[in-house]
Design a protein around this motif. Sequence first.
Motif, PDB file in Angstrom:
ATOM      1  N   ILE A 280      -0.077 -13.279  41.600  1.00  0.00           N
ATOM      2  CA  ILE A 280       1.271 -13.806  41.383  1.00  0.00           C
ATOM      3  C   ILE A 280       2.152 -13.302  42.527  1.00  0.00           C
ATOM      4  CG2 ILE A 280       3.309 -13.825  39.903  1.00  0.00           C
ATOM      5  CD1 ILE A 280       1.007 -15.431  38.808  1.00  0.00           C
ATOM      6  N   VAL A 281       2.742 -14.246  43.253  1.00  0.00           N
ATOM      7  CA  VAL A 281       3.624 -13.903  44.367  1.00  0.00           C
ATOM      8  C   VAL A 281       5.055 -14.238  43.962  1.00  0.00           C
ATOM      9  CG1 VAL A 281       4.182 -14.303  46.793  1.00  0.00           C
ATOM     10  CG2 VAL A 281       1.788 -14.405  46.032  1.00  0.00           C
ATOM     11  N   ASN A 282       5.941 -13.273  44.067  1.00  0.00           N
ATOM     12  CA  ASN A 282       7.368 -13.503  43.862  1.00  0.00           C
ATOM     13  C   ASN A 282       8.066 -13.517  45.216  1.00  0.00           C
ATOM     14  OD1 ASN A 282       7.099 -13.655  41.129  1.00  0.00           O
ATOM     15  ND2 ASN A 282       8.024 -11.669  40.672  1.00  0.00           N
ATOM     16  N   ILE A 283       8.861 -14.547  45.439  1.00  0.00           N
ATOM     17  CA  ILE A 283       9.568 -14.695  46.711  1.00  0.00           C
ATOM     18  C   ILE A 283      11.061 -14.758  46.428  1.00  0.00           C
ATOM     19  CG2 ILE A 283       9.862 -16.105  48.782  1.00  0.00           C
ATOM     20  CD1 ILE A 283       7.002 -17.172  48.277  1.00  0.00           C
TER      21      ILE A 283
ATOM     22  N   PHE B 211       8.959 -22.453  51.425  1.00  0.00           N
ATOM     23  CA  PHE B 211      10.151 -21.788  50.912  1.00  0.00           C
ATOM     24  C   PHE B 211      11.152 -21.695  52.057  1.00  0.00           C
ATOM     25  CE2 PHE B 211       6.683 -20.673  48.209  1.00  0.00           C
ATOM     26  CZ  PHE B 211       7.231 -20.724  46.928  1.00  0.00           C
ATOM     27  N   LEU B 212      12.326 -22.250  51.816  1.00  0.00           N
ATOM     28  CA  LEU B 212      13.286 -22.475  52.885  1.00  0.00           C
ATOM     29  C   LEU B 212      14.651 -21.917  52.515  1.00  0.00           C
ATOM     30  CD1 LEU B 212      14.695 -24.044  55.271  1.00  0.00           C
ATOM     31  CD2 LEU B 212      14.607 -26.066  53.817  1.00  0.00           C
ATOM     32  N   SER B 213      15.234 -21.168  53.422  1.00  0.00           N
ATOM     33  CA  SER B 213      16.621 -20.741  53.259  1.00  0.00           C
ATOM     34  C   SER B 213      17.426 -21.245  54.455  1.00  0.00           C
ATOM     35  CB  SER B 213      16.725 -19.215  53.156  1.00  0.00           C
ATOM     36  OG  SER B 213      16.291 -18.588  54.346  1.00  0.00           O
ATOM     37  N   HIS B 214      18.679 -21.598  54.197  1.00  0.00           N
ATOM     38  CA  HIS B 214      19.577 -22.014  55.273  1.00  0.00           C
ATOM     39  C   HIS B 214      20.405 -20.820  55.710  1.00  0.00           C
ATOM     40  CE1 HIS B 214      18.657 -26.267  55.207  1.00  0.00           C
ATOM     41  NE2 HIS B 214      18.708 -26.250  53.883  1.00  0.00           N
ATOM     42  N   GLY B 215      20.716 -20.773  57.014  1.00  0.00           N
ATOM     43  CA  GLY B 215      21.436 -19.633  57.574  1.00  0.00           C
ATOM     44  C   GLY B 215      22.853 -19.972  57.984  1.00  0.00           C
ATOM     45  N   ASN B 216      23.401 -19.182  58.880  1.00  0.00           N
ATOM     46  CA  ASN B 216      24.781 -19.374  59.296  1.00  0.00           C
ATOM     47  C   ASN B 216      24.984 -20.644  60.117  1.00  0.00           C
ATOM     48  OD1 ASN B 216      23.201 -17.420  61.019  1.00  0.00           O
ATOM     49  ND2 ASN B 216      24.874 -17.827  62.451  1.00  0.00           N
ATOM     50  N   HIS B 217      23.951 -21.111  60.816  1.00  0.00           N
ATOM     51  CA  HIS B 217      24.086 -22.325  61.619  1.00  0.00           C
ATOM     52  C   HIS B 217      24.009 -23.589  60.771  1.00  0.00           C
ATOM     53  CE1 HIS B 217      24.151 -21.320  65.998  1.00  0.00           C
ATOM     54  NE2 HIS B 217      23.807 -20.131  65.514  1.00  0.00           N
ATOM     55  N   ASP B 218      23.203 -23.595  59.744  1.00  0.00           N
ATOM     56  CA  ASP B 218      22.986 -24.830  58.959  1.00  0.00           C
ATOM     57  C   ASP B 218      23.329 -24.598  57.486  1.00  0.00           C
ATOM     58  OD1 ASP B 218      20.862 -23.166  58.384  1.00  0.00           O
ATOM     59  OD2 ASP B 218      19.346 -24.732  58.445  1.00  0.00           O
ATOM     60  N   HIS B 219      24.386 -23.872  57.231  1.00  0.00           N
ATOM     61  CA  HIS B 219      24.769 -23.467  55.873  1.00  0.00           C
ATOM     62  C   HIS B 219      24.965 -24.677  54.944  1.00  0.00           C
ATOM     63  CE1 HIS B 219      29.022 -24.572  56.652  1.00  0.00           C
ATOM     64  NE2 HIS B 219      28.759 -24.150  57.880  1.00  0.00           N
ATOM     65  N   LEU B 220      24.940 -24.383  53.665  1.00  0.00           N
ATOM     66  CA  LEU B 220      25.017 -25.436  52.651  1.00  0.00           C
ATOM     67  C   LEU B 220      26.389 -26.094  52.583  1.00  0.00           C
ATOM     68  CD1 LEU B 220      23.114 -23.644  49.731  1.00  0.00           C
ATOM     69  CD2 LEU B 220      22.203 -25.346  51.329  1.00  0.00           C
ATOM     70  N   GLY B 221      27.410 -25.463  53.161  1.00  0.00           N
ATOM     71  CA  GLY B 221      28.760 -26.014  53.093  1.00  0.00           C
ATOM     72  C   GLY B 221      29.056 -27.066  54.140  1.00  0.00           C
TER      73      GLY B 221
ATOM     74  N   VAL C  30      21.106 -15.119  45.446  1.00  0.00           N
ATOM     75  CA  VAL C  30      19.713 -14.663  45.495  1.00  0.00           C
ATOM     76  C   VAL C  30      18.969 -15.123  44.252  1.00  0.00           C
ATOM     77  CG1 VAL C  30      18.205 -12.646  45.548  1.00  0.00           C
ATOM     78  CG2 VAL C  30      20.300 -12.673  46.917  1.00  0.00           C
ATOM     79  N   GLU C  31      17.820 -15.733  44.459  1.00  0.00           N
ATOM     80  CA  GLU C  31      16.951 -16.120  43.349  1.00  0.00           C
ATOM     81  C   GLU C  31      15.534 -15.649  43.632  1.00  0.00           C
ATOM     82  OE1 GLU C  31      16.328 -20.407  42.953  1.00  0.00           O
ATOM     83  OE2 GLU C  31      17.388 -20.708  44.839  1.00  0.00           O
ATOM     84  N   ASN C  32      14.761 -15.482  42.589  1.00  0.00           N
ATOM     85  CA  ASN C  32      13.391 -14.974  42.678  1.00  0.00           C
ATOM     86  C   ASN C  32      12.452 -16.047  42.144  1.00  0.00           C
ATOM     87  OD1 ASN C  32      11.644 -12.801  43.373  1.00  0.00           O
ATOM     88  ND2 ASN C  32      11.375 -12.335  41.202  1.00  0.00           N
ATOM     89  N   VAL C  33      11.574 -16.565  43.004  1.00  0.00           N
ATOM     90  CA  VAL C  33      10.709 -17.684  42.645  1.00  0.00           C
ATOM     91  C   VAL C  33       9.272 -17.192  42.517  1.00  0.00           C
ATOM     92  CG1 VAL C  33       9.918 -19.987  43.303  1.00  0.00           C
ATOM     93  CG2 VAL C  33      12.228 -19.239  43.906  1.00  0.00           C
ATOM     94  N   GLU C  34       8.611 -17.583  41.460  1.00  0.00           N
ATOM     95  CA  GLU C  34       7.224 -17.175  41.217  1.00  0.00           C
ATOM     96  C   GLU C  34       6.264 -18.247  41.716  1.00  0.00           C
ATOM     97  OE1 GLU C  34       4.679 -16.887  37.253  1.00  0.00           O
ATOM     98  OE2 GLU C  34       6.107 -15.203  37.412  1.00  0.00           O
ATOM     99  N   LEU C  35       5.229 -17.805  42.437  1.00  0.00           N
ATOM    100  CA  LEU C  35       4.207 -18.718  42.960  1.00  0.00           C
ATOM    101  C   LEU C  35       2.818 -18.149  42.671  1.00  0.00           C
ATOM    102  CD1 LEU C  35       3.451 -21.226  44.779  1.00  0.00           C
ATOM    103  CD2 LEU C  35       3.404 -19.594  46.684  1.00  0.00           C
TER     104      LEU C  35
END
Length: 404
Positions: A130-133, A90-100, A119-124
């Motif tokens: 059941i883990v929600n991330i 599970f990967l999020s991009h931050g201020n250095h590697d933003h999606l823009g 923000v999204e909630n992913v079920e695993l």
Amino acid sequence: MTSIRFIHSADLHLGSPFSGMKGLGAEQWKRLQNSTLEAFDRLISYALETRPDFLLIVGDVYDGEDRNLRAQHRFQQGMEQLQEVGIPVFLSHGNHDHLGGNAASFKLPSNVHVFRDSVENVELPVGSAIVNISGFSYGRRHVTEPMIDHYPQKQAGVIQIGMLHGSEESDTEHAVYAPFRKEQLLAKNYDYWALGHIHKRQQLSIEPPIVYPGNLQGRHRKELGPKGFYEVSLSDGHAELEFIPVEAVRFERIELDCSGIEHMNELFSNAKQQLEAHESGALVAELELHHLNESAIDMLRGVSSVELINALREALSELDDFVHVSSVQLVADGLAAETSPFGKQLASRLASWQADDWKQVLKELYNHPRSGRFLPQFDVGLQEELQAEAQSKIRKMMALEDPR
């Protein structure tokens, strides 16, 4: 609650240019430039060996929005290795590697979930649990508004983990992105908060854990000590965290005991012996020379900073692993190690400063829109404290920095 085990990493900064590093040999420079990639490889190797239930990467995978191609390829290969053994990422991009950013991109395998810019909630499912991330990626470089209100409350019967690349709104040391208050995180009732953005390893709360793992590889002299990630086990509401260091090159401030040294060859031999015993692998070291006697201080006074640093680098090049000396500081009690007549002049000048002098120097800091409101009121007590600290710095430390 079924036990789960995962890896919490953040701030990989793959492809960091290490700007500002000076005086490195060709092999040392290559080692340093490859260090973020080597630390990432160690993370992947650890995951392949220990098989966690999943891996979290909380922002700033890459050092810049251009996302260095070599770094992207290395990352994509690592993700494919994890896919082969069935480890979700599970990967999020931050201020250095933003999606823009405008960078070319590599297609990641299906085991990798990249959070979008809301923000999204992913079920695993993990075994019988059941883990929600929950998490989000930066859609642009500067996300200065709070995002915490968009995170869902924990649902009954699930393990809830939050991924948040941001900082406490009271933080005065770092640029404040996606600001939050600790109380807001606690109010969500999550089992674990996986934070990123702050490169210093720290835990804001123990129960539940609210954790910054720090970055994977130090990149300059302010990012000292072991760097790595956390392996986290959650079971029945209890968390166990183990820090796993993986840095390829460590930035370190090292105190050398120089008791009894009279000659330069003794200083070099002493430095080699103590650094050999340090056993921390490749080092970029700020050396502090402690317990110098008057004879050693007089000897070192006559040596230029450039000459001393270069001679120490050459002497330490004989060690098995590389040690790059970035600075040398002489530390002594009282005024014994005064740097020069200029040092004495500076100490005398500070001693004569009045309240108006300090207010003028501190004016910009106190007028800053963010930091000013957290600073104590300037009064006689604070003035005396600042004066004493400044005098102490001048009297106790002689910094011999590499000026090139």
